[in-house]
Enzyme design. Structure first.
Site, PDB file in Angstrom:
ATOM      1  N   VAL A 146      -8.930 -69.252 -95.049  1.00  0.00           N
ATOM      2  CA  VAL A 146      -7.470 -69.404 -94.937  1.00  0.00           C
ATOM      3  C   VAL A 146      -6.810 -69.456 -96.315  1.00  0.00           C
ATOM      4  O   VAL A 146      -5.827 -68.761 -96.567  1.00  0.00           O
ATOM      5  CB  VAL A 146      -7.129 -70.677 -94.118  1.00  0.00           C
ATOM      6  CG1 VAL A 146      -5.645 -71.003 -94.217  1.00  0.00           C
ATOM      7  CG2 VAL A 146      -7.509 -70.474 -92.658  1.00  0.00           C
TER       8      VAL A 146
ATOM      9  N   LYS B 237      -0.709 -75.831 -82.808  1.00  0.00           N
ATOM     10  CA  LYS B 237      -1.932 -75.129 -83.215  1.00  0.00           C
ATOM     11  C   LYS B 237      -3.075 -75.427 -82.241  1.00  0.00           C
ATOM     12  O   LYS B 237      -3.800 -74.530 -81.800  1.00  0.00           O
ATOM     13  CB  LYS B 237      -2.301 -75.548 -84.647  1.00  0.00           C
ATOM     14  CG  LYS B 237      -3.624 -75.015 -85.146  1.00  0.00           C
ATOM     15  CD  LYS B 237      -3.655 -73.503 -85.249  1.00  0.00           C
ATOM     16  CE  LYS B 237      -5.059 -73.018 -85.516  1.00  0.00           C
ATOM     17  NZ  LYS B 237      -5.166 -71.570 -85.587  1.00  0.00           N
TER      18      LYS B 237
ATOM     19  N   GLU C 130      -9.790 -64.336 -88.294  1.00  0.00           N
ATOM     20  CA  GLU C 130     -10.738 -63.713 -89.216  1.00  0.00           C
ATOM     21  C   GLU C 130     -11.008 -62.297 -88.725  1.00  0.00           C
ATOM     22  O   GLU C 130     -11.057 -62.046 -87.530  1.00  0.00           O
ATOM     23  CB  GLU C 130     -12.038 -64.522 -89.267  1.00  0.00           C
ATOM     24  CG  GLU C 130     -11.870 -65.803 -90.057  1.00  0.00           C
ATOM     25  CD  GLU C 130     -13.120 -66.675 -90.044  1.00  0.00           C
ATOM     26  OE1 GLU C 130     -14.211 -66.169 -89.760  1.00  0.00           O
ATOM     27  OE2 GLU C 130     -12.974 -67.881 -90.296  1.00  0.00           O
TER      28      GLU C 130
ATOM     29  N   CYS D 263     -13.241 -72.256 -85.487  1.00  0.00           N
ATOM     30  CA  CYS D 263     -12.015 -72.859 -84.948  1.00  0.00           C
ATOM     31  C   CYS D 263     -12.106 -73.322 -83.497  1.00  0.00           C
ATOM     32  O   CYS D 263     -11.949 -74.504 -83.224  1.00  0.00           O
ATOM     33  CB  CYS D 263     -10.856 -71.886 -85.119  1.00  0.00           C
ATOM     34  SG  CYS D 263     -10.412 -71.654 -86.852  1.00  0.00           S
TER      35      CYS D 263
ATOM     36  N   LYS E 217     -14.427 -76.425 -82.588  1.00  0.00           N
ATOM     37  CA  LYS E 217     -14.022 -77.706 -83.185  1.00  0.00           C
ATOM     38  C   LYS E 217     -12.615 -78.115 -82.743  1.00  0.00           C
ATOM     39  O   LYS E 217     -12.347 -79.300 -82.564  1.00  0.00           O
ATOM     40  CB  LYS E 217     -14.147 -77.663 -84.710  1.00  0.00           C
ATOM     41  CG  LYS E 217     -12.956 -77.134 -85.448  1.00  0.00           C
ATOM     42  CD  LYS E 217     -13.081 -77.366 -86.941  1.00  0.00           C
ATOM     43  CE  LYS E 217     -12.076 -76.569 -87.727  1.00  0.00           C
ATOM     44  NZ  LYS E 217     -10.674 -76.890 -87.502  1.00  0.00           N
TER      45      LYS E 217
ATOM     46  N   ALA F 122     -15.459 -61.001 -70.920  1.00  0.00           N
ATOM     47  CA  ALA F 122     -16.558 -61.935 -70.636  1.00  0.00           C
ATOM     48  C   ALA F 122     -17.660 -61.725 -71.677  1.00  0.00           C
ATOM     49  O   ALA F 122     -17.801 -60.644 -72.240  1.00  0.00           O
ATOM     50  CB  ALA F 122     -17.094 -61.670 -69.235  1.00  0.00           C
TER      51      ALA F 122
ATOM     52  N   GLY G 183     -17.421 -68.705 -80.334  1.00  0.00           N
ATOM     53  CA  GLY G 183     -17.990 -69.463 -81.453  1.00  0.00           C
ATOM     54  C   GLY G 183     -16.946 -69.520 -82.549  1.00  0.00           C
ATOM     55  O   GLY G 183     -15.749 -69.546 -82.267  1.00  0.00           O
TER      56      GLY G 183
ATOM     57  N   LEU H 234      -3.869 -67.072 -88.312  1.00  0.00           N
ATOM     58  CA  LEU H 234      -4.576 -65.814 -88.619  1.00  0.00           C
ATOM     59  C   LEU H 234      -5.931 -65.780 -87.919  1.00  0.00           C
ATOM     60  O   LEU H 234      -6.531 -66.825 -87.641  1.00  0.00           O
ATOM     61  CB  LEU H 234      -4.746 -65.633 -90.130  1.00  0.00           C
ATOM     62  CG  LEU H 234      -5.615 -66.615 -90.931  1.00  0.00           C
ATOM     63  CD1 LEU H 234      -7.102 -66.388 -90.748  1.00  0.00           C
ATOM     64  CD2 LEU H 234      -5.272 -66.503 -92.399  1.00  0.00           C
TER      65      LEU H 234
END
Ligand SMILES: NC(=O)c1ccc[n+]([C@@H]2O[C@H](COP(=O)([O-])OP(=O)(O)OC[C@H]3O[C@@H](n4cnc5c(N)ncnc54)[C@H](O)[C@@H]3O)[C@@H](O)[C@H]2O)c1
Length: 443
Positions: free
Chosen positions: A11, A205, A153, A261, A264, A253, A258, A151
């Site tokens: 970021v 967020k 990745e 972001c 967590k 599907a 993973g 954003l």
């Protein structure tokens, strides 16, 4: 404007580079000396498409600089972005130690009014904590603003330069003016800059990421049911995605989400709910479904080899948590590799960008192939973990010469079922019938 960005990861580096591109003077600060040394030598430590062009231009023209020295980095900065990690703590909540440490250091270093911007994903109430921490040492006026980053990745530069929207949480008119001026070049097409209070911006967020995780897990459950009732989840996706209320995106599907972001952030939001005595049932289910989904392929692989993977070689295509990134944080591939190794299998992997990161983690426990085809050499089966475009149209004749068995376990539904029937593969995928090669009986 003169800006500082503290934390130069996915970021921070994109934020710093893109704001330099719009004419600002940016200094990025990081405590990782090796990272800063690389950046100062023109080496970008992450893979992010399109970043190199902007990085090279802005470093060459002197608008983008890097340092490990916080005092030097923030000198004269009107806006100071905090793009620091917020990893999960032991109880699942976002760990604020990086943010609060920098806030503590910042206070005495501020020499004139500055807007300090939380760009990291942080729980509701963090702006207040940052403000209190800075206040302890500050002799000058400052504002703390919440400006969560959306954003993705892999398309981070594009997302940053043309955001769908910019969310800014502040009640300070002075900070609003500064933030409006900063973002104006990025929203010229009329995409909104949405102002709200700090707490609502912080919550926005988490709500966005949790909602997207719900969408993914919902489709994964539909896929699991499709397998039981004999329906095809890709048809369902097309059938519902064309409904404008639902939308086409995030309906694929697969073997679970993973990345740094979603896992967590869903966990942290669940913890916020728990701390506030709210039983957020959907989030609990989303986490359960995703954990279950990530380990979905292993039983299929074991069954295929009569319950014994000892001595079998499994080729894996794709390690990154999604295509166009080298990020392997919480990538389903890692969990699956570890599970295969514990079953006694040998694992050979290929990924266009993420191999170095996996090598740093798993070392010589697995074999790293130089090309996608090299990974197949003498392998008993192919497992697909990331849908890199490279894997979509392989040369099946070439694959047939390398693989010992014509069998693919596809965690990302990369191929069409008819195509697999044609090339004569045993093909396991998600939410669709398993393709078995036709047995030709001799007369
Ligand atoms: N990666 C994404 O796609 C994404 C998207 C939106 C929001 N976010 C959020 O943005 C934040 C940063 O994420 P990231 O992926 O860029 O993390 P990252 O781990 O890639 O980068 C964080 C950087 O901060 C540096 N750092 C740590 N302590 C420091 C200190 N005291 N001073 C200076 N630098 C320090 C680290 O060395 C590292 O380079 C997180 O809160 C994340 O949830 C990430």
């Amino acid at each position: 404007m003169k800006l500082a960005v503290i934390g130069t990861g996915y970021v921070g580096l994109v934020t710093g580079t893109c704001f330099a591109e719009t004419g600002n003077q940016v200094t990025c600060v990081d405590i990782d000396e090796r990272k800063v040394e690389k950046l100062n030598n023109g080496i970008i430590p992450i893979y992010e498409p399109g970043l190199d062009v902007l990085f090279n231009r802005n470093t060459a023209e002197g608008r983008l600089k890097f340092t490990t020295n916080l005092a030097e980095g923030i000198e004269g900065a009107e806006v100071i972005f905090l793009a620091l990690p917020t990893p999960p703590g032991e109880d699942g909540s976002a760990d604020l130690k990086y943010i609060l440490k920098v806030a503590d250091d910042l206070g005495p270093l501020l020499k004139q009014y500055a807007v300090v911007v939380d760009k990291s994903t942080v729980p509701v109430g963090t702006a207040e904590k940052v403000r209190n921490m800075i206040s302890k040492g500050a002799q000058v006026d400052f504002d703390v603003v919440s400006n969560p980053e959306f954003l993705r990745e892999g398309v981070a530069v594009e997302d940053f330069m043309k955001p769908d929207r910019v969310v800014i949480g502040t009640q300070s008119e002075k900070a609003k003016t500064v933030m409006n001026k900063l973002y104006a070049p990025l929203v010229r097409q009329g995409n909104p800059v949405i102002f709200m209070d700090e707490r609502s911006a912080e919550m926005t967020k988490y709500a966005a990421n949790a909602f997207l995780a719900v969408k993914i897990s919902f489709m994964n459950e539909i896929a699991n049911l499709c397998e039981k009732v004999g329906a095809n989840v890709d048809d369902i996706r097309r059938g519902i995605g064309t409904d404008s209320r639902i939308g086409k995106r995030f309906l694929f599907a697969g073997i679970g989400y993973g990345g740094s972001c979603f896992p967590k952030d869903v966990q942290a939001l669940a913890k916020t709910a728990q701390d506030n005595a709210y039983d957020f049932k959907i989030l609990k289910s989303v986490m359960d479904v995703n954990a279950q989904q990530k380990s979905k392929l292993l039983p299929l692989i074991k069954d295929h080899f009569d319950g014994n993977l000892k001595g079998k070689t499994i080729a894996i295509w794709g390690l990154a948590f999604k295509p166009y990134t080298d990020d392997i944080r919480e990538a389903p591939a890692l969990e699956n590799i570890r599970a295969l190794l514990s079953e006694g299998a040998k694992v050979t992997v290929y990924d266009p960008e993420a191999m170095e990161n996996v090598r740093n983690l798993l070392g010589n426990q697995i074999t790293y192939a130089h090309t996608s085809y090299a990974a197949l050499d003498d392998a008993d089966a192919l497992v697909i973990m990331t849908e890199w475009p490279l894997f979509r149209t392989p040369d099946f004749n070439k694959m047939n010469l390398l693989l010992k068995n014509k069998v693919i376990f596809d965690g990302r539904n990369v191929y069409e079922l008819d195509q697999m029937k044609e090339v004569g593969y045993t093909y396991y995928s998600i939410g669709r019938e398993t393709v078995m090669p036709e047995v030709h009986q001799s007369a």
